[in-house]
Design a protein around this motif. Sequence first.
Motif, short mmCIF file in Angstrom:
data_model
loop_
_atom_site.label_atom_id
_atom_site.label_comp_id
_atom_site.label_asym_id
_atom_site.label_seq_id
_atom_site.Cartn_x
_atom_site.Cartn_y
_atom_site.Cartn_z
N ALA A 90 9.92 2.76 10.72
CA ALA A 90 9.26 4.02 10.43
C ALA A 90 7.99 3.73 9.63
N GLU A 91 7.48 4.73 8.97
CA GLU A 91 6.16 4.64 8.35
C GLU A 91 6.10 3.89 7.03
N ASN A 92 7.24 3.67 6.40
CA ASN A 92 7.29 3.18 5.02
C ASN A 92 6.48 1.92 4.72
N PRO A 93 6.48 0.90 5.59
CA PRO A 93 5.72 -0.31 5.27
C PRO A 93 4.24 -0.08 4.99
N LEU A 94 3.65 0.98 5.51
CA LEU A 94 2.24 1.23 5.28
C LEU A 94 1.92 1.59 3.83
N LEU A 95 2.98 1.86 3.04
CA LEU A 95 2.78 2.18 1.62
C LEU A 95 3.25 1.06 0.70
N TYR A 96 3.77 -0.01 1.24
CA TYR A 96 4.31 -1.08 0.40
C TYR A 96 3.28 -1.61 -0.59
N LYS A 97 2.07 -1.83 -0.14
CA LYS A 97 1.07 -2.47 -1.00
C LYS A 97 0.66 -1.56 -2.16
N VAL A 98 0.37 -0.30 -1.86
CA VAL A 98 -0.08 0.58 -2.95
C VAL A 98 1.08 0.97 -3.86
N MET A 99 2.31 0.93 -3.35
CA MET A 99 3.48 1.22 -4.18
C MET A 99 4.03 -0.03 -4.84
#
Length: 331
Positions: A90-99
Amino acid sequence: MKHMLFGGLMAAAFAVPAFAQDFPAKEIQGIIQWGAGGSTDVVMRTVTPHAERALGGKVVMRNMTGGVGAIATRFAYTQPADGYTLLMGAENPLLYKVMDMGDIDYSEFTPVNILARGVPILVARSDAPFDTFPEMMAYIQENPGAVKFGSTGPGGVASVVTTMLSSQADGMQVTEVPYDGDGPALTALQGGAIDVMPAVLGAAIESIKGGRMKPIAFINAERVDSLPDVPAITETNPEYGQYLPWGPFFGVFVKNGTPDDVVAKLVAAYAEGAQSEDFVNLMAERGFIPESLSGDAAAQFLSNWQSVTSWLIHDAGLAKKSPEDFGIARP
């Protein structure tokens, strides 16, 4: 010596096409980021049997949970770039870096197919003192801090939508109440513990149809066929169109460096699977929007999603690192 060298080069030149022509010569492993029975799992197990028939091979799917999908993502990244490991997520990996949850995201993978997108919807308790989005926003302005919004944590659908709403509304003061998933939050909404929940349509549609909660607006640029009487937010507030379309999504990926011919076979197989009657019916039942994107269209979709979401949560003070640090352009 020259003949030997030429012969070696010719053998190497034909090695990759021969490999791709034989693909798949063994079982493919499909690594699902989330647990059995969840939306991602159901989507992948519905579309993949049809893709298998197109491929003429077998995809053995395995649920690998943990770290908001990070464990599955890292595992797929450690495998050879040969097409025999598919990351189903799903979409979650696209936020790994900023989170600050990891340094591996979908930039390390090639999208085989962005299969579908969930549509967010604002739902309210059935006796809430507002029925439309403008009425809700007016009520919030008149009663700062009194309206309780359900949340599933920073970066989740609910928090991103709430942040999106507040980005275009001066002084939108609501009280966010955290829950462990949209299921418990929607249950709390029906019991009156919270007033509003930004949820994915698929999770709320049965309760809406049963009259246990009322829809306020789709967080979408257009209405959705499964609830045609519910307005899109842009009908009354076009300023939100700059963020749309937006929503959680499901995709199949392979590691960068996978041979082009192998990627092409996988792309064709999952495109065919996305047209299957089973998959189309599932999309309609769950309120998902079919996408079936690959190539440049998929890359653009991922880039837009990451840009919009990363900067929204950064500007709201929810991100741990700036998108600028990773070259994520502001939308």
